[in-house]
Motif scaffolding. Structure first.
Motif, PDB file in Angstrom:
ATOM      1  N   MET A  71      11.400  15.226  -2.180  1.00  0.00           N
ATOM      2  CA  MET A  71      10.184  14.836  -1.939  1.00  0.00           C
ATOM      3  C   MET A  71       9.564  15.494  -0.595  1.00  0.00           C
ATOM      4  SD  MET A  71      10.024  11.129  -3.163  1.00  0.00           S
ATOM      5  CE  MET A  71       9.985  10.426  -4.902  1.00  0.00           C
ATOM      6  N   ALA A  72       8.594  16.134  -0.723  1.00  0.00           N
ATOM      7  CA  ALA A  72       8.078  16.856   0.301  1.00  0.00           C
ATOM      8  C   ALA A  72       7.109  16.102   1.022  1.00  0.00           C
ATOM      9  CB  ALA A  72       7.329  18.221  -0.254  1.00  0.00           C
ATOM     10  N   THR A  73       6.461  15.283   0.619  1.00  0.00           N
ATOM     11  CA  THR A  73       5.501  14.401   1.306  1.00  0.00           C
ATOM     12  C   THR A  73       5.680  12.869   1.397  1.00  0.00           C
ATOM     13  OG1 THR A  73       4.210  13.806  -0.685  1.00  0.00           O
ATOM     14  CG2 THR A  73       3.698  15.693   0.505  1.00  0.00           C
ATOM     15  N   LEU A  74       6.954  12.543   1.090  1.00  0.00           N
ATOM     16  CA  LEU A  74       7.463  10.907   1.313  1.00  0.00           C
ATOM     17  C   LEU A  74       8.647  10.766   1.859  1.00  0.00           C
ATOM     18  CD1 LEU A  74       5.888   8.209   0.344  1.00  0.00           C
ATOM     19  CD2 LEU A  74       7.104   8.383  -1.680  1.00  0.00           C
ATOM     20  N   ASP A  75       8.738  10.028   2.655  1.00  0.00           N
ATOM     21  CA  ASP A  75      10.407   9.635   3.125  1.00  0.00           C
ATOM     22  C   ASP A  75      10.319   8.087   2.769  1.00  0.00           C
ATOM     23  OD1 ASP A  75      11.398  11.776   4.276  1.00  0.00           O
ATOM     24  OD2 ASP A  75      10.542  11.339   6.242  1.00  0.00           O
ATOM     25  N   TYR A  76      11.606   7.763   2.130  1.00  0.00           N
ATOM     26  CA  TYR A  76      11.827   6.466   1.998  1.00  0.00           C
ATOM     27  C   TYR A  76      12.710   6.041   3.058  1.00  0.00           C
ATOM     28  CZ  TYR A  76      10.159   6.355  -2.893  1.00  0.00           C
ATOM     29  OH  TYR A  76       9.700   6.347  -3.890  1.00  0.00           O
ATOM     30  N   ASN A  77      12.346   4.608   3.522  1.00  0.00           N
ATOM     31  CA  ASN A  77      12.941   4.206   4.737  1.00  0.00           C
ATOM     32  C   ASN A  77      13.985   3.174   4.610  1.00  0.00           C
ATOM     33  OD1 ASN A  77      11.231   5.826   6.479  1.00  0.00           O
ATOM     34  ND2 ASN A  77       9.571   4.173   5.869  1.00  0.00           N
ATOM     35  N   SER A  90       8.190   3.145   2.203  1.00  0.00           N
ATOM     36  CA  SER A  90       8.173   4.677   2.609  1.00  0.00           C
ATOM     37  C   SER A  90       6.834   5.012   3.555  1.00  0.00           C
ATOM     38  CB  SER A  90       7.585   5.186   0.899  1.00  0.00           C
ATOM     39  OG  SER A  90       6.602   4.762   0.667  1.00  0.00           O
ATOM     40  N   THR A  91       7.012   6.095   4.099  1.00  0.00           N
ATOM     41  CA  THR A  91       6.233   6.804   4.884  1.00  0.00           C
ATOM     42  C   THR A  91       5.695   8.208   4.676  1.00  0.00           C
ATOM     43  OG1 THR A  91       7.170   5.408   6.744  1.00  0.00           O
ATOM     44  CG2 THR A  91       5.627   7.310   7.341  1.00  0.00           C
ATOM     45  N   SER A  92       4.460   8.344   4.308  1.00  0.00           N
ATOM     46  CA  SER A  92       3.968   9.899   4.045  1.00  0.00           C
ATOM     47  C   SER A  92       4.161  10.602   5.136  1.00  0.00           C
ATOM     48  CB  SER A  92       2.563   9.674   3.464  1.00  0.00           C
ATOM     49  OG  SER A  92       1.568   9.171   4.914  1.00  0.00           O
ATOM     50  N   VAL A  99       1.213   7.300   6.679  1.00  0.00           N
ATOM     51  CA  VAL A  99       1.105   5.693   6.236  1.00  0.00           C
ATOM     52  C   VAL A  99       2.247   5.126   5.556  1.00  0.00           C
ATOM     53  CG1 VAL A  99      -0.084   4.421   4.366  1.00  0.00           C
ATOM     54  CG2 VAL A  99      -1.392   6.329   5.230  1.00  0.00           C
ATOM     55  N   THR A 100       2.621   3.855   6.034  1.00  0.00           N
ATOM     56  CA  THR A 100       3.796   3.459   5.674  1.00  0.00           C
ATOM     57  C   THR A 100       3.511   2.373   4.772  1.00  0.00           C
ATOM     58  OG1 THR A 100       4.926   3.643   7.725  1.00  0.00           O
ATOM     59  CG2 THR A 100       5.781   2.004   6.336  1.00  0.00           C
ATOM     60  N   MET A 101       4.057   2.028   3.440  1.00  0.00           N
ATOM     61  CA  MET A 101       3.727   1.126   2.733  1.00  0.00           C
ATOM     62  C   MET A 101       4.901   0.817   1.997  1.00  0.00           C
ATOM     63  SD  MET A 101       1.753   3.286  -0.248  1.00  0.00           S
ATOM     64  CE  MET A 101       2.624   3.827  -1.612  1.00  0.00           C
ATOM     65  N   ASP A 102       5.061  -0.431   1.093  1.00  0.00           N
ATOM     66  CA  ASP A 102       6.059  -1.052   0.257  1.00  0.00           C
ATOM     67  C   ASP A 102       5.403  -0.554  -1.099  1.00  0.00           C
ATOM     68  OD1 ASP A 102       7.517  -2.103   2.014  1.00  0.00           O
ATOM     69  OD2 ASP A 102       6.662  -3.990   1.907  1.00  0.00           O
ATOM     70  N   GLU A 103       6.424   0.185  -1.924  1.00  0.00           N
ATOM     71  CA  GLU A 103       6.392   0.289  -3.353  1.00  0.00           C
ATOM     72  C   GLU A 103       7.134  -0.657  -4.007  1.00  0.00           C
ATOM     73  OE1 GLU A 103       6.157   4.363  -4.645  1.00  0.00           O
ATOM     74  OE2 GLU A 103       7.197   4.854  -2.501  1.00  0.00           O
TER      75      GLU A 103
END
Length: 132
Positions: A71-77, A90-92, A99-103
């Motif tokens: 994934m080029a634009t998203l890091d899962y933390n 994840s963080t873009s 942007v950090t968010m929960d999926e």
């Protein structure tokens, strides 16, 4: 007198129609909403999960850590499991304001080699992943 009879007749018909309609709606519920679901076997979640079309996905690591795959634009933390909900934080990346968010994903099926989830905001969509 006729007005009263006609009014009562119409009320009877409307009430009867509404009952039939609600009965039909309850019969159309998917079986998956009515069946008892087994608990998620957390051990089956550990590993690298990719979809078959573009080989993108995520890795679920012991200790709550997660990573993105291809994934080029998203890091899962990190990740968390709450019942049948898989929460991936994840963080873009590659943008000036990350942007950090929960999926939140609903786990539909899980085996040692296959995972099917639905995004919580779109439960009619099913996404399939295969363990690498």
């Amino acid at each position: 007198m006729y007005k009263i009879l006609i009014t009562l007749f119409l009320i009877f018909i409307v009430t009867g129609c509404n009952k039939n309609t609600s009965d039909k709606l309850s019969e159309k519920k998917p079986d998956s909403l009515n069946k008892v679901e087994r608990p998620v076997n957390q051990e089956n979640l550990f590993g690298k999960w990719v979809n078959n079309s573009d080989h993108m996905g995520f890795e679920i690591k012991i200790g709550g850590k997660a990573a993105s795959i291809n994934m080029a634009t998203l890091d899962y933390n990190k990740w968390m499991l709450k019942g049948h909900k898989l929460i991936l934080n994840s963080t873009s990346k590659g943008v000036s304001n990350p942007v950090t968010m929960d999926e939140v994903f609903l786990i539909r099926e899980l085996s040692p080699t296959a995972l099917i989830v639905s995004p919580s905001e779109s439960p009619s969509e099913w996404w399939s992943y295969t363990k690498k």
